[in-house]
Scaffold this active site. Structure first.
Site, PDB file in Angstrom:
ATOM      1  N   GLY A  13       0.820  -1.205   0.000  1.00 24.03           N
ATOM      2  CA  GLY A  13       0.000   0.000   0.000  1.00 24.03           C
ATOM      3  C   GLY A  13       0.854   1.255   0.000  1.00 24.03           C
ATOM      4  N   SER A  15       1.434   3.526  -2.296  1.00 27.47           N
ATOM      5  CA  SER A  15       1.154   4.574  -3.280  1.00 27.47           C
ATOM      6  C   SER A  15       0.725   5.888  -2.655  1.00 27.47           C
ATOM      7  CB  SER A  15       0.080   4.096  -4.273  1.00 27.47           C
ATOM      8  OG  SER A  15      -1.116   3.752  -3.596  1.00 27.47           O
ATOM      9  N   ILE A  18      -0.017   6.699   4.558  1.00 28.75           N
ATOM     10  CA  ILE A  18       0.991   6.161   5.470  1.00 28.75           C
ATOM     11  C   ILE A  18       2.015   5.325   4.720  1.00 28.75           C
ATOM     12  CG2 ILE A  18       1.357   4.581   7.409  1.00 28.75           C
ATOM     13  CD1 ILE A  18      -1.380   5.517   8.496  1.00 28.75           C
ATOM     14  N   ARG A  38      -1.729  -1.387  -6.309  1.00 28.88           N
ATOM     15  CA  ARG A  38      -2.339  -1.569  -7.627  1.00 28.88           C
ATOM     16  C   ARG A  38      -2.021  -0.397  -8.538  1.00 28.88           C
ATOM     17  NH1 ARG A  38      -8.493  -2.857  -6.227  1.00 28.88           N
ATOM     18  NH2 ARG A  38      -8.062  -1.110  -4.819  1.00 28.88           N
ATOM     19  N   ASN A  92       1.248  -2.532   5.433  1.00 28.21           N
ATOM     20  CA  ASN A  92       0.514  -1.284   5.603  1.00 28.21           C
ATOM     21  C   ASN A  92      -0.844  -1.283   4.910  1.00 28.21           C
ATOM     22  OD1 ASN A  92       0.168   1.826   5.798  1.00 28.21           O
ATOM     23  ND2 ASN A  92       0.203   1.409   3.594  1.00 28.21           N
ATOM     24  N   SER A 146      -4.513  -0.270  13.728  1.00 21.59           N
ATOM     25  CA  SER A 146      -5.366   0.882  13.966  1.00 21.59           C
ATOM     26  C   SER A 146      -5.825   0.832  15.419  1.00 21.59           C
ATOM     27  CB  SER A 146      -6.591   0.841  13.038  1.00 21.59           C
ATOM     28  OG  SER A 146      -7.564   1.787  13.418  1.00 21.59           O
ATOM     29  N   TYR A 161     -14.904  -3.358   9.717  1.00 23.56           N
ATOM     30  CA  TYR A 161     -13.508  -2.917   9.577  1.00 23.56           C
ATOM     31  C   TYR A 161     -12.778  -3.096  10.904  1.00 23.56           C
ATOM     32  CZ  TYR A 161      -9.654   0.470   9.546  1.00 23.56           C
ATOM     33  OH  TYR A 161      -8.436   1.080   9.683  1.00 23.56           O
ATOM     34  N   LYS A 165      -9.363  -5.334  12.142  1.00 22.43           N
ATOM     35  CA  LYS A 165      -8.205  -4.771  12.831  1.00 22.43           C
ATOM     36  C   LYS A 165      -7.972  -5.460  14.180  1.00 22.43           C
ATOM     37  CE  LYS A 165      -6.763  -1.955   9.721  1.00 22.43           C
ATOM     38  NZ  LYS A 165      -5.428  -2.156   9.113  1.00 22.43           N
ATOM     39  N   THR A 198      -5.225  11.447   6.263  1.00 21.25           N
ATOM     40  CA  THR A 198      -5.012  10.749   4.994  1.00 21.25           C
ATOM     41  C   THR A 198      -6.325  10.805   4.225  1.00 21.25           C
ATOM     42  OG1 THR A 198      -5.712   8.581   5.844  1.00 21.25           O
ATOM     43  CG2 THR A 198      -3.380   9.184   6.136  1.00 21.25           C
TER      44      THR A 198
END
Length: 265
Positions: A13, A15, A18, A38, A92, A146, A161, A165, A198
């Site tokens: 992750g 791109s 974080i 991606r 990440n 998180s 979600y 986590k 973010t």
């Protein structure tokens, strides 16, 4: 961080947010960083920024869909062929969909599990195998978790979600125990941020820009109580990664929980 110079880190992750901040900082510290996502074009831009800044390390962009195990395994094979293997793995990548427990879509739940739990576990496994076959005994696996992996806030949109986590919290401790049983000095750490500036809410509510803006605004109020105070930045989490990697080899940092000073939940 001197002992990590020239060694290989994988950041998933990488791109945006974080992940991009972590990749950038590790390159600055002299590491060879394979950044995957991606959208590899965004990682190429980060790599160019690092090069223009004169950082001593290098960022290698790699296109990978983490919901596809074959692509993950191909990525690790490419890292082995081109860079010998992985010494540090920063898990990440993560995402959220506003799918409640009572009315949520199974496809959204499955996507969160695939990225937040399964892909993380595959990357951790493959990173360990890469270290083991090269007799690397001082590697490190860091899971970006998180605060939602430690408490459940009153918002149906993030309950599933949060469950993923909580799984990351359990998986990190499970990894620690298995690494001890394997009689290795490879370490694993969980870094658990609260609200960070973010595009989390923009992605969470990508079909509803107004709701995304309202969620970000309300979260800032809940975190800081006053809008002129700042939330955490992605760079703050990158600094935590550096802190963890800089710990003496005999020190095991299990979980770093991070909040803004005024965050109340």
């Amino acid at each position: 961080m001197d002992r990590w110079r020239g060694r290989v880190a994988l950041v998933t992750g990488a791109s945006v947010g974080i992940g991009a901040a972590v990749a950038r900082d590790l390159v600055r510290q002299g590491m060879k960083v394979v950044g995957c996502a991606r959208d590899v074009e965004k990682i190429k831009k980060v790599a160019a920024e690092c090069q223009n800044a004169g950082y001593s390390g290098v960022l290698v962009p790699f296109k990978c869909d983490l919901t596809n195990e074959e692509e993950i395994l191909s990525m690790f094979s490419a890292i082995k062929a081109q860079h010998q293997g992985v010494d540090v793995c920063i898990n990440n990548a993560g995402l959220a969909h506003p799918e409640s427990l009572l009315n949520g879509k199974t496809s959204g739940w499955r996507n969160m599990l695939d990225v937040n739990v399964i892909a993380l576990s595959i990357c951790a496994r493959e990173a360990y195998q890469s270290m083991k076959e090269r007799n690397v005994d001082d590697g490190h696996i860091i899971n970006i978790n998180s605060m939602s992996g430690h408490r459940v806030i009153h918002s149906a949109d993030v309950h599933f979600y949060s469950a993923t986590k909580f799984a990351v919290t359990a998986l990190t401790e499970g990894l620690r125990q298995e690494l001890v049983d394997a009689k290795t000095h490879i370490r694993t750490t969980c870094i658990s941020p609260g609200v960070v500036e973010t595009d989390f809410f923009a992605r969470l509510y990508h079909n509803d820009p107004e709701k995304a803006a309202a969620a970000a605004y309300n979260s800032k109020i809940m975190v800081t109580n006053v809008l002129y105070r700042e939330c955490m930045k992605a760079e703050d989490i990158a600094n935590a990664v550096t802190f963890v990697l800089s710990a003496p080899p005999h020190v095991q940092i299990g979980d770093v929980q991070m909040r803004c000073v005024e965050q109340v939940f």
